[in-house]
Motif scaffolding. Structure first.
Motif, PDB file in Angstrom:
ATOM      1  N   PRO A 194       0.830  -1.219   0.000  1.00 54.72           N
ATOM      2  CA  PRO A 194       0.000   0.000   0.000  1.00 54.72           C
ATOM      3  C   PRO A 194       0.858   1.260   0.000  1.00 54.72           C
ATOM      4  O   PRO A 194       1.707   1.452   0.868  1.00 54.72           O
ATOM      5  N   LEU A 195       0.614   2.119  -0.949  1.00 56.73           N
ATOM      6  CA  LEU A 195       1.404   3.335  -1.154  1.00 56.73           C
ATOM      7  C   LEU A 195       0.931   4.446  -0.230  1.00 56.73           C
ATOM      8  O   LEU A 195      -0.274   4.623   0.001  1.00 56.73           O
ATOM      9  N   ALA A 196       1.886   5.185   0.314  1.00 58.60           N
ATOM     10  CA  ALA A 196       1.545   6.341   1.159  1.00 58.60           C
ATOM     11  C   ALA A 196       0.576   7.256   0.420  1.00 58.60           C
ATOM     12  O   ALA A 196       0.648   7.422  -0.800  1.00 58.60           O
ATOM     13  N   ASP A 197      -0.348   7.845   1.164  1.00 62.15           N
ATOM     14  CA  ASP A 197      -1.349   8.777   0.641  1.00 62.15           C
ATOM     15  C   ASP A 197      -2.458   8.080  -0.147  1.00 62.15           C
ATOM     16  O   ASP A 197      -3.203   8.742  -0.869  1.00 62.15           O
ATOM     17  N   THR A 198      -2.561   6.747  -0.049  1.00 60.52           N
ATOM     18  CA  THR A 198      -3.709   6.057  -0.641  1.00 60.52           C
ATOM     19  C   THR A 198      -4.617   5.556   0.475  1.00 60.52           C
ATOM     20  O   THR A 198      -4.208   5.412   1.620  1.00 60.52           O
ATOM     21  N   THR A 199      -5.857   5.258   0.104  1.00 61.70           N
ATOM     22  CA  THR A 199      -6.806   4.693   1.053  1.00 61.70           C
ATOM     23  C   THR A 199      -6.595   3.185   1.133  1.00 61.70           C
ATOM     24  O   THR A 199      -6.444   2.524   0.106  1.00 61.70           O
ATOM     25  N   VAL A 200      -6.580   2.649   2.331  1.00 58.11           N
ATOM     26  CA  VAL A 200      -6.395   1.215   2.532  1.00 58.11           C
ATOM     27  C   VAL A 200      -7.463   0.701   3.484  1.00 58.11           C
ATOM     28  O   VAL A 200      -7.716   1.296   4.523  1.00 58.11           O
ATOM     29  N   VAL A 201      -8.090  -0.407   3.107  1.00 54.86           N
ATOM     30  CA  VAL A 201      -8.957  -1.156   4.012  1.00 54.86           C
ATOM     31  C   VAL A 201      -8.325  -2.534   4.132  1.00 54.86           C
ATOM     32  O   VAL A 201      -8.407  -3.350   3.225  1.00 54.86           O
ATOM     33  N   ALA A 202      -7.652  -2.784   5.246  1.00 49.45           N
ATOM     34  CA  ALA A 202      -6.657  -3.859   5.324  1.00 49.45           C
ATOM     35  C   ALA A 202      -7.175  -5.177   5.873  1.00 49.45           C
ATOM     36  O   ALA A 202      -6.377  -6.064   6.166  1.00 49.45           O
ATOM     37  N   GLY A 203      -8.483  -5.348   6.008  1.00 52.62           N
ATOM     38  CA  GLY A 203      -8.989  -6.579   6.602  1.00 52.62           C
ATOM     39  C   GLY A 203      -8.525  -7.840   5.911  1.00 52.62           C
ATOM     40  O   GLY A 203      -8.316  -8.876   6.546  1.00 52.62           O
ATOM     41  N   HIS A 204      -8.360  -7.781   4.584  1.00 50.72           N
ATOM     42  CA  HIS A 204      -7.952  -8.954   3.811  1.00 50.72           C
ATOM     43  C   HIS A 204      -6.491  -8.872   3.345  1.00 50.72           C
ATOM     44  O   HIS A 204      -6.061  -9.677   2.521  1.00 50.72           O
ATOM     45  N   THR A 205      -5.732  -7.920   3.867  1.00 49.64           N
ATOM     46  CA  THR A 205      -4.362  -7.719   3.419  1.00 49.64           C
ATOM     47  C   THR A 205      -3.407  -8.655   4.146  1.00 49.64           C
ATOM     48  O   THR A 205      -3.529  -8.884   5.340  1.00 49.64           O
ATOM     49  N   HIS A 206      -2.440  -9.185   3.414  1.00 50.74           N
ATOM     50  CA  HIS A 206      -1.364  -9.970   4.018  1.00 50.74           C
ATOM     51  C   HIS A 206      -0.155  -9.063   4.268  1.00 50.74           C
ATOM     52  O   HIS A 206      -0.013  -8.009   3.644  1.00 50.74           O
ATOM     53  N   ALA A 207       0.724  -9.501   5.155  1.00 50.33           N
ATOM     54  CA  ALA A 207       1.966  -8.771   5.425  1.00 50.33           C
ATOM     55  C   ALA A 207       2.998  -9.170   4.373  1.00 50.33           C
ATOM     56  O   ALA A 207       4.012  -9.801   4.670  1.00 50.33           O
ATOM     57  N   ASP A 208       2.706  -8.800   3.143  1.00 50.57           N
ATOM     58  CA  ASP A 208       3.551  -9.182   2.003  1.00 50.57           C
ATOM     59  C   ASP A 208       4.336  -7.994   1.464  1.00 50.57           C
ATOM     60  O   ASP A 208       4.700  -7.951   0.288  1.00 50.57           O
ATOM     61  N   LEU A 209       4.621  -7.019   2.315  1.00 54.21           N
ATOM     62  CA  LEU A 209       5.314  -5.811   1.889  1.00 54.21           C
ATOM     63  C   LEU A 209       6.682  -6.150   1.315  1.00 54.21           C
ATOM     64  O   LEU A 209       7.462  -6.885   1.922  1.00 54.21           O
ATOM     65  N   LEU A 210       6.976  -5.595   0.141  1.00 53.49           N
ATOM     66  CA  LEU A 210       8.277  -5.744  -0.516  1.00 53.49           C
ATOM     67  C   LEU A 210       8.629  -7.208  -0.729  1.00 53.49           C
ATOM     68  O   LEU A 210       9.776  -7.631  -0.569  1.00 53.49           O
ATOM     69  N   SER A 211       7.637  -8.001  -1.128  1.00 56.53           N
ATOM     70  CA  SER A 211       7.860  -9.418  -1.402  1.00 56.53           C
ATOM     71  C   SER A 211       7.886  -9.648  -2.913  1.00 56.53           C
ATOM     72  O   SER A 211       7.555  -8.754  -3.702  1.00 56.53           O
ATOM     73  N   ILE A 212       8.299 -10.847  -3.311  1.00 59.25           N
ATOM     74  CA  ILE A 212       8.331 -11.188  -4.723  1.00 59.25           C
ATOM     75  C   ILE A 212       7.624 -12.511  -4.959  1.00 59.25           C
ATOM     76  O   ILE A 212       7.502 -13.339  -4.055  1.00 59.25           O
ATOM     77  N   CYS A 213       7.148 -12.699  -6.180  1.00 59.91           N
ATOM     78  CA  CYS A 213       6.675 -13.993  -6.668  1.00 59.91           C
ATOM     79  C   CYS A 213       7.290 -14.194  -8.047  1.00 59.91           C
ATOM     80  O   CYS A 213       7.477 -13.227  -8.793  1.00 59.91           O
TER      81      CYS A 213
END
Length: 763
Positions: free
Chosen positions: A444-463
């Motif tokens: 999630p980018l700074a200054d954006t709206t986030v509703v994180a109920g379904h978000t994973h802690a996948d910050l700066l990850s790769i696939c």
């Protein structure tokens, strides 16, 4: 009779205060409603409608609604026969998939997520379906979404099964629902909305049967109409009351759908401004670049399906949609097409997912990447690569588009280009020469709206996938149920494991989740957007870097990704700003089930899965730890679908003195470096990566402050990103992104990069 109708209507619109909702599904109640609330169905057609028997009413109403609904729906019953002749010949792949589905659910038992449940029949235990792991009630709820119904209705139309099979199933559901003994039937708006959509499509396939064949079978159509009627009576007073994420968006879409397709069933209540409210909510929950504020691929698909359905219904009814909505739907579909790439059978499942779609019209397992790609091609982007023929979700697009799939074009554009969606938190780096694609999940980018109920802690990850095989993946969801007494006594905390950083390909600080530990089943919604992101793309070179803030102990962590087309992907990490005491920290790489790991060289791991190979080289002096299927503490697990759990190798590189480090990933053995070094220069405004091998040496220069020149070893570079290949200790090849000028007195180089015809220069 008027008093009877009034009592029925009061009950239908919420008069009962009982905790368990008890619908009215009787033939008599439905006929009375139609007679008094929809008199135009009879007006001018039947002079003595009031003299009809209940069965005569039933048949006439069922026939009348064939015209009413079909004129507003995605396609008309008359279209079904010609579309089936095109798509369901005996040897077609869709026919085989449909036959297999029917055999499974009627003879073997329907799959309820990862578990095989009871057979569908008149004896199906609607009120007592077993819960899933950890007391997961979603397992008990799933059959009530009716995802099986359109497929069985289509099978009935094609005469693969007799209509009494489906009649018995529908009757058993209606009987148990009317008893009002279980909350499962009307457990939430979303479940009822999914059932409503599935039921409408099932009705269409049944309504396509010739009258001469089905005059005695119209009772089945009537039953589906009565279920739709009862579901809409449940929904109308509750629309707008759902949780303000995908559930509320589904509320707003359902209101549009009801008003646009079946307005006869909502005439007793004021139902205004529904399209405006849907449009407002749709724009609120999505980003300009096509991302979604939930940061979940599954719920992004939800938004796409709703947007597409709204757009197609507008077209069907001969009116233009709102321009802003049109453009936003286009961007959401573009995001989906980039996220999966042409290989849509390997969806990238970041964030929570249950795979319960809105339009269950295909033989797949819920994901609809291929469907959305084909809809994107049909409506907006004819020149991108078509979906593989064996992707089952294309069948969904076939029906939604009324069969108007676009043929493959001879002049296909190359959609294997690098693309960045900073608001949506996705950066896509495909490589045709390497045969793979890496997705950098920034977050999630700074200054954006986030509703994180379904978000994973996948910050700066790769696939990363190679061909159709995912090699390094998001570990999945497995369950929504938090640790409680309903789990076995020694069970790991699976909810926090799969939602947390330990199961993702990024930095993990043991025992710490950047968004905070999940208490209960879902994250708190209101997290501060944690990411500052920079990125740059050219045809042969791409880069993205993110820095975390407002995430507790992870604040200050920096990770970047560079793609040098045809050679490799480079991941670099800078943990020097982290304030950590004695916690165990590592960089994790989660392999998919079936992966086999071996040492290709002292610094390089070879990962093989399904004959696809990947090479992972690190700058670390120590070998990584390999974990697979550990329970205490958990590590090395993968969930390929909701409810599934498989051991899979997880690679962990422990941090070394919190210094910058790097990984090089490639599919080509000749591109593997023997030595990787990372340095921070120019007052920490530049990162220099050096990759050495026997025959050449590569430099990657990342200049974060593009307004100032980067000075390194006599080189002066003004720009964002520079790659140099040295052969025989001399620069032989340059690539750059967002570059302006380069001078290097030692080698007699002075170049104005802005005047170059390309972003590649052979020296």
């Amino acid at each position: 009779m008027y008093k009877l109708v009034r009592r029925l209507l009061n009950k239908l619109t919420g008069g009962s205060q009982s905790q368990i909702y008890q619908p009215v599904l009787s033939e008599q109640a439905f006929n009375l409603y139609i007679l008094h609330k929809c008199p135009d169905i009879f007006s001018g057609n039947v002079e003595h409608a009031h003299e009809f028997s209940d069965s005569e009413y039933t048949n006439y109403i069922a026939l009348a609604f064939r015209e009413k609904i079909s004129s507003r729906f995605f396609l008309q019953p008359a279209d079904v026969d010609k579309l089936c002749q095109r798509a369901y010949q005996p040897d077609s792949i869709w026919s085989h998939q449909l036959t297999r589905f029917v055999s499974q659910v009627l003879d073997d038992g329907m799959f309820i997520y990862a578990e095989q449940g009871p057979k569908l029949s008149g004896e199906f235990p609607w009120q007592s379906i077993p819960v899933g792991p950890g007391g997961d009630s979603l397992y008990s709820i799933k059959p009530h979404r009716f995802s099986f119904l359109p497929r069985l209705a289509l099978a009935t139309y094609l005469r693969l099964i007799p209509s009494n099979y489906l009649l018995e199933i529908v009757d058993s559901w209606m009987k148990k629902a009317e008893e009002g003994k279980s909350s499962l039937f009307y457990v939430s708006n979303l479940v009822v909305i999914q059932r409503m959509l599935a039921t409408t499509w099932a009705w269409l396939f049944l309504a396509a049967r010739p009258v001469t064949r089905s005059i005695e079978e119209l009772g089945l159509e009537s039953r589906l109409l009565r279920i739709l009627w009862a579901d809409i009576q449940f929904l109308i007073p509750r629309i707008g009351s759902s949780v303000p994420n995908n559930h509320l968006l589904a509320d707003r879409f359902a209101a549009c759908f009801i008003q646009m397709v079946i307005p006869e069933f909502c005439q007793q209540i004021e139902f205004s401004d529904v399209e405006e409210k849907f449009r407002e909510e749709f724009l609120r929950q999505t980003y300009d670049d096509g991302g979604s504020f939930e940061h979940s691929a599954h719920y992004h698909e939800f938004a796409c399906e709703m947007g597409v359905a709204y757009l197609l219904l507008c077209y069907k009814q001969g009116r233009e949609s709102n321009k802003e909505i049109y453009n936003r739907i286009k961007m959401l579909l573009h995001f989906q097409a980039a996220l999966t790439g042409p290989n849509t059978k390997t969806p990238l499942a970041f964030g929570n997912a249950t795979e319960d779609g809105l339009f269950p019209l295909d033989g797949g397992k819920g994901w609809c990447s291929g469907s959305l790609r084909e809809i994107y091609r049909a409506l907006f982007a004819a020149q991108i690569t078509s979906t593989p023929n064996d992707d089952p979700s294309v069948e969904r697009a076939f029906w939604l588009l009324a069969g108007k799939l676009r043929e493959s074009d001879q002049n296909i554009e190359n959609d294997l280009i690098c693309q960045s969606f900073p608001e949506g938190g996705i950066h896509v780096y495909p490589d045709s020469e390497l045969g793979g694609r890496l997705v950098f999940r920034s977050g999630p980018l700074a200054d954006t709206t986030v509703v994180a109920g379904h978000t994973h802690a996948d910050l700066l990850s790769i696939c990363l996938s190679v061909g159709e095989q995912m090699i390094l993946g998001d570990s999945g969801t497995y369950t929504y149920r938090g640790l409680s007494s309903k789990w076995p006594e020694s069970s790991p905390d699976w909810r926090n494991y799969f939602a947390g950083p330990i199961a993702h390909n990024t930095l993990c600080i043991e025992g710490q989740d950047p968004f905070g530990k999940i208490v209960g089943d879902f994250r708190k919604f209101d997290i501060p957007p944690p990411l500052k992101c920079h990125y740059s793309i050219s045809p042969s070179l791409a880069w993205c870097e993110g820095k975390l803030s407002d995430v507790g102990i992870y604040s200050g962590y920096i990770r970047g990704c560079v793609h040098v087309k045809g050679y490799y992907w480079v991941i670099y990490d800078d943990p020097s700003l982290l304030e950590i005491d004695d916690q165990l920290c590592w960089y994790g790489f989660q392999c998919t089930p079936g992966s086999e790991l071996s040492n290709f060289s002292p610094k390089t791991l070879q990962i093989e899965n399904n004959s696809k190979n990947l090479f992972l080289t690190s700058s670390f002096s120590d070998s990584p730890e390999i974990i697979e299927g550990n329970l205490d503490p958990p590590g090395g697990w993968f969930s390929s679908g909701y409810g599934s759990l498989s051991p899979a190798p997880q690679i962990r590189y422990k941090l070394e003195h919190f210094l910058p480090s790097a990984f090089v990933i490639t599919t080509q053995p000749e591109a593997i470096p023997e030595l990787i070094s990372v340095s921070v220069e120019n007052d920490e405004s530049s990162i220099i990566l050096t990759l050495k091998s026997t025959h050449n040496e590569d430099w990657l220069i990342i200049n974060k402050n593009i307004n100032n020149a980067c000075v390194y070893s006599g080189l002066v570079f003004t720009g964002q990103l520079l790659w140099i290949r040295f052969v025989a200790e001399k620069p032989a090849l340059l690539r750059w992104s967002n570059g302006h000028h380069i001078s290097w007195e030692k080698y007699g180089i002075t170049l104005n990069l802005e005047e170059a015809a390309d972003n590649v220069l052979v020296l």
